[in-house]
Motif scaffolding. Structure first.
Motif, PDB file in Angstrom:
ATOM      1  N   ALA A  28       1.379   6.685   0.623  1.00  0.00           N
ATOM      2  CA  ALA A  28       2.804   6.343   0.557  1.00  0.00           C
ATOM      3  C   ALA A  28       3.246   5.598   1.819  1.00  0.00           C
ATOM      4  O   ALA A  28       3.939   4.563   1.753  1.00  0.00           O
ATOM      5  N   VAL A  29       2.841   6.121   2.984  1.00  0.00           N
ATOM      6  CA  VAL A  29       3.225   5.453   4.233  1.00  0.00           C
ATOM      7  C   VAL A  29       2.551   4.095   4.353  1.00  0.00           C
ATOM      8  O   VAL A  29       3.155   3.115   4.807  1.00  0.00           O
ATOM      9  N   ALA A  30       1.275   3.997   3.942  1.00  0.00           N
ATOM     10  CA  ALA A  30       0.573   2.719   4.001  1.00  0.00           C
ATOM     11  C   ALA A  30       1.258   1.680   3.123  1.00  0.00           C
ATOM     12  O   ALA A  30       1.423   0.515   3.523  1.00  0.00           O
ATOM     13  N   ILE A 174      -0.795  -8.923  15.197  1.00  0.00           N
ATOM     14  CA  ILE A 174       0.030  -7.840  15.751  1.00  0.00           C
ATOM     15  C   ILE A 174       0.544  -6.927  14.640  1.00  0.00           C
ATOM     16  O   ILE A 174       0.495  -5.695  14.739  1.00  0.00           O
ATOM     17  N   VAL A 175       1.043  -7.544  13.558  1.00  0.00           N
ATOM     18  CA  VAL A 175       1.546  -6.744  12.425  1.00  0.00           C
ATOM     19  C   VAL A 175       0.428  -5.912  11.824  1.00  0.00           C
ATOM     20  O   VAL A 175       0.601  -4.723  11.499  1.00  0.00           O
ATOM     21  N   LEU A 176      -0.753  -6.528  11.678  1.00  0.00           N
ATOM     22  CA  LEU A 176      -1.890  -5.804  11.117  1.00  0.00           C
ATOM     23  C   LEU A 176      -2.303  -4.646  12.023  1.00  0.00           C
ATOM     24  O   LEU A 176      -2.591  -3.533  11.542  1.00  0.00           O
ATOM     25  N   PHE A 177      -2.322  -4.887  13.332  1.00  0.00           N
ATOM     26  CA  PHE A 177      -2.735  -3.843  14.273  1.00  0.00           C
ATOM     27  C   PHE A 177      -1.767  -2.663  14.231  1.00  0.00           C
ATOM     28  O   PHE A 177      -2.186  -1.506  14.095  1.00  0.00           O
ATOM     29  N   PHE A 178      -0.487  -2.983  14.353  1.00  0.00           N
ATOM     30  CA  PHE A 178       0.486  -1.883  14.350  1.00  0.00           C
ATOM     31  C   PHE A 178       0.585  -1.224  12.970  1.00  0.00           C
ATOM     32  O   PHE A 178       0.850  -0.021  12.868  1.00  0.00           O
ATOM     33  N   GLY A 179       0.388  -1.999  11.900  1.00  0.00           N
ATOM     34  CA  GLY A 179       0.385  -1.394  10.568  1.00  0.00           C
ATOM     35  C   GLY A 179      -0.760  -0.412  10.398  1.00  0.00           C
ATOM     36  O   GLY A 179      -0.597   0.695   9.874  1.00  0.00           O
ATOM     37  N   ALA A 180      -1.969  -0.835  10.865  1.00  0.00           N
ATOM     38  CA  ALA A 180      -3.123   0.075  10.791  1.00  0.00           C
ATOM     39  C   ALA A 180      -2.890   1.310  11.644  1.00  0.00           C
ATOM     40  O   ALA A 180      -3.219   2.441  11.240  1.00  0.00           O
ATOM     41  N   GLY A 181      -2.302   1.098  12.827  1.00  0.00           N
ATOM     42  CA  GLY A 181      -1.983   2.256  13.664  1.00  0.00           C
ATOM     43  C   GLY A 181      -0.983   3.180  12.996  1.00  0.00           C
ATOM     44  O   GLY A 181      -1.091   4.411  13.091  1.00  0.00           O
ATOM     45  N   GLY A 182      -0.003   2.596  12.297  1.00  0.00           N
ATOM     46  CA  GLY A 182       0.962   3.423  11.579  1.00  0.00           C
ATOM     47  C   GLY A 182       0.321   4.225  10.461  1.00  0.00           C
ATOM     48  O   GLY A 182       0.681   5.385  10.220  1.00  0.00           O
ATOM     49  N   VAL A 183      -0.649   3.601   9.755  1.00  0.00           N
ATOM     50  CA  VAL A 183      -1.346   4.320   8.684  1.00  0.00           C
ATOM     51  C   VAL A 183      -2.145   5.483   9.253  1.00  0.00           C
ATOM     52  O   VAL A 183      -2.141   6.602   8.712  1.00  0.00           O
ATOM     53  N   VAL A 184      -2.840   5.230  10.374  1.00  0.00           N
ATOM     54  CA  VAL A 184      -3.612   6.316  11.006  1.00  0.00           C
ATOM     55  C   VAL A 184      -2.676   7.426  11.465  1.00  0.00           C
ATOM     56  O   VAL A 184      -2.947   8.626  11.261  1.00  0.00           O
TER      57      VAL A 184
END
Length: 476
Positions: A28-30, A174-184
Motif C-alpha cells: 500500500a505504501v509503495a 532522487i525520486v527513485l532513491f527516496f521512494g525506495a527508502g520510503g518503501v523500506v
C-alpha cells in the motif's frame, strides 16, 4: 471436490498474519509513494519546461524589438543588434519562405534548423511558436520564434535541453532513491506495527495452547476494550460454558454411580440368595425374591434410560411433528393407571396442538403423572387439566416445601421426604428438558387441593397446522 476447496483455502491464507500485514502495508505504501513520486516528477518537469519556454519567449521578444544592424569593419558585413544579446542561445533569422540566416556566423553541425512553424511566424500566421527540435546528430533544442519588429522576418531562439535533461535524470534518481527508502521504511514500520499489534493475539494463542495441553479452564485476563479484548471476553464465555458442561458431566457421572449402586447391590443380594437357596426356601419366598428382582431390574432400566436421555446436550435428531397434547395425555394416563391402580385420575383436557417430538412429550407427561401418583395417598385422586397449552397436574399429597420448589427439577435432586421412596430424582429433570426443547416451561407450586401442582406450558394453537396446501391454492 471438498479436498480441492480445502487446499485452495489453505494456500490462500498461507503464512503468518504478521507477514501478511507487513506485506499489505508495504504494498500500500509503495503504491502511494510510486503515485506521488510519478506525479511529482512530471509536475516538476512540466514546470521547468514552462519556465524555459517563458524565458525563451521573453528574450526573443526583447531581441526582436530592436532590428537595427551594426557594420563589421573587419569584413564589411552587417549583423543585427539583437545578436549581441544571444549569449549561449542559438539564434536564426527566418524568412517567410522558410530560408534562414545565422547572424552569429556559427557553423556547428549540431544546430537546430527552422521549419514550417517558424515560417508561419514570419508570415504573421501565428504570433509565436515554441517547440522542441531534434537535430540529425541527436541534439535536442527548445526553440521559441517571434516576429521581428519592422521586418517581414522572424527571430528563432533555440536553447539546448541537455542540461535540463541531465537535471531530469538527477531528479528521477532522487525520486527513485527516496521512494525506495520510503518503501523500506514502510516495510519496517509495517513489521513493527504488526509485531506490536499482534502481540496480544500471540499471548491469546499461547493461552489457548496451554489450556488445550493442561485442560485448565481458568478464564484469561482481559485488558482494554479493543477487538482483542472482546475476543478474549468471548473466549472466556466459551471457557465458562465448557467448564459448566464438564462440571455437569462430572456431576452426572458421580450421581449416576451413586444412584446405580443401590439397585445393583440389592439385585446382586437377591440373586445370591436365589443361587444359595436350598430346599428349605418356600415357593412363596422364591416368588417374592423374583418379584423384587424384576422390580429392581425395571428400576435399573428406567434409571439407565433417564441417564441416557439427560446425558444428551441436544436431542438426537427428534422427529418434529404437529402433535395433539390431549392425545399425549391420554396415552400417558393409560400407562400410569396400570402402574398405580389404587389412585384415581380425573381429566379435563381440550385439544392443543404443538410442534414437537411425540415420544419425548409422552415421556414428560408420564413422568408428571408418575410423580403425582407416587405422592398421592392410598385411594387418592390426581386431577389433570389442559387449557390453552397449560397442563396442570394436581395431587393430594403432602405438597412441596417452599425451600425445595427451586430445586425439584434439578438432576438427582431429592427432598428429605423423597429419599425413603423409590426413584432416582431424574423424572422431573427430564420434564424440564423436554419442555425447554419444545419452547415451553415447567414449574411447581402448591395446589389448591392441598398437594403439589406441576404446570407444563407449551406453545401451540387450538387447531392443527395444515399438512397440505388448501384445495383453493391447488386448484388455482
Amino acid at each position: 471436490m471438498s479436498g480441492a476447496v480445502t487446499t485452495a483455502t489453505g494456500s490462500r491464507y498461507r503464512g503468518s498474519l504478521a507477514g501478511r500485514v507487513t506485506l499489505l502495508t508495504t504494498l500500500a505504501v509503495a503504491a502511494s509513494i510510486a503515485l506521488i513520486a510519478t506525479g511529482l516528477y512530471f509536475a516538476v518537469r512540466i514546470q521547468l519546461q514552462a519556465n524555459m519556454d517563458e524565458s525563451l519567449l521573453k528574450r526573443a521578444h526583447a531581441a526582436a524589438s530592436n532590428p537595427q544592424y551594426i557594420h563589421d569593419a573587419r569584413d564589411g558585413s552587417y549583423f543585427p543588434v539583437f545578436a549581441l544579446n544571444a549569449g549561449d542561445i542559438a539564434l536564426m533569422s527566418v524568412t517567410q519562405n522558410g530560408d534562414y540566416w545565422n547572424p552569429q556566423k556559427r557553423d556547428d553541425t549540431d544546430f537546430p534548423i527552422p521549419g514550417a512553424p517558424e515560417a508561419y511566424v514570419a508570415q504573421r500566421k501565428t504570433s509565436y511558436a515554441v517547440r522542441t527540435i531534434t537535430t540529425d546528430e541527436g541534439g535536442v533544442f527548445r526553440a521559441a520564434t517571434v516576429p521581428i519588429s519592422g521586418t517581414d522576418e522572424a527571430l528563432m531562439l533555440a536553447q539546448s535541453m541537455q542540461p535540463q535533461q541531465a537535471m531530469y535524470k538527477r531528479l528521477g534518481l532522487i525520486v527513485l532513491f527516496f521512494g525506495a527508502g520510503g518503501v523500506v521504511a514502510a516495510a519496517f514500520a509495517g513489521w513493527v506495527v504488526a509485531a506490536g499489534g499482534l502481540r496480544p493475539v500471540r499471548r491469546l494463542t499461547d493461552s489457548v495452547d496451554r489450556i488445550a495441553t493442561t485442560e485448565d479452564l481458568t478464564p484469561l485476563p482481559v485488558e482494554g476494550d479493543d477487538e482483542i479484548a472482546r475476543l478474549a471476553t468471548s473466549f472466556n464465555r466459551m471457557l465458562s460454558a465448557v467448564s459448566a458442561s464438564r462440571d455437569r458431566q462430572r456431576q452426572l457421572v458421580a450421581d449416576a454411580s451413586h444412584e446405580l449402586r443401590t439397585p445393583l447391590t440389592s439385585l446382586r443380594t437377591n440373586v445370591e440368595l436365589l443361587t444359595q437357596a436350598d430346599a428349605s426356601i418356600s415357593g412363596e419366598q422364591r416368588a417374592d425374591l423374583l418379584g423384587d428382582i424384576r422390580a429392581q431390574i425395571e428400576e435399573l432400566t428406567n434409571l439407565i434410560g433417564d441417564l441416557v436421555e439427560l446425558a444428551r446436550d441436544a436431542p438426537a435428531e427428534p422427529t418434529l411433528e404437529s402433535v395433539d397434547l390431549s392425545d399425549v395425555v391420554d396415552r400417558a394416563l393409560s400407562r400410569v393407571r396400570l402402574r398405580a391402580p389404587s389412585v384415581t385420575f380425573t381429566e379435563d383436557v381440550t385439544s392443543w396442538w404443538v410442534m414437537g417430538d411425540s415420544s419425548s412429550l409422552e415421556r414428560a407427561v408420564t413422568n408428571l403423572l408418575d410423580n403425582a401418583a407416587k405422592w398421592s395417598p392410598e385411594s387418592g385422586t390426581v386431577h389433570i387439566t389442559l387449557r390453552d397449552g397449560v397442563l396442570d397436574v394436581d395431587d393430594e399429597g403432602p405438597g412441596i416445601a417452599e425451600a425445595d420448589i427451586p430445586y425439584v427439577f434439578d438432576r438427582f435432586y431429592r427432598s428429605t421426604e423423597a429419599r425413603s421412596m423409590p426413584g432416582s430424582g431424574l423424572g422431573l429433570a427430564i420434564v424440564r428438558q423436554v419442555a425447554e426443547r419444545t419452547g415451553g416451561s415447567v414449574s411447581a407450586s402448591r395446589s389448591p387441593r392441598g398437594g403439589a401442582r406441576m404446570t407444563l406450558r407449551l406453545p401451540g394453537s387450538a387447531s392443527p397446522r395444515p399438512t397440505e396446501p388448501p384445495t383453493e391454492v391447488l386448484n388455482h
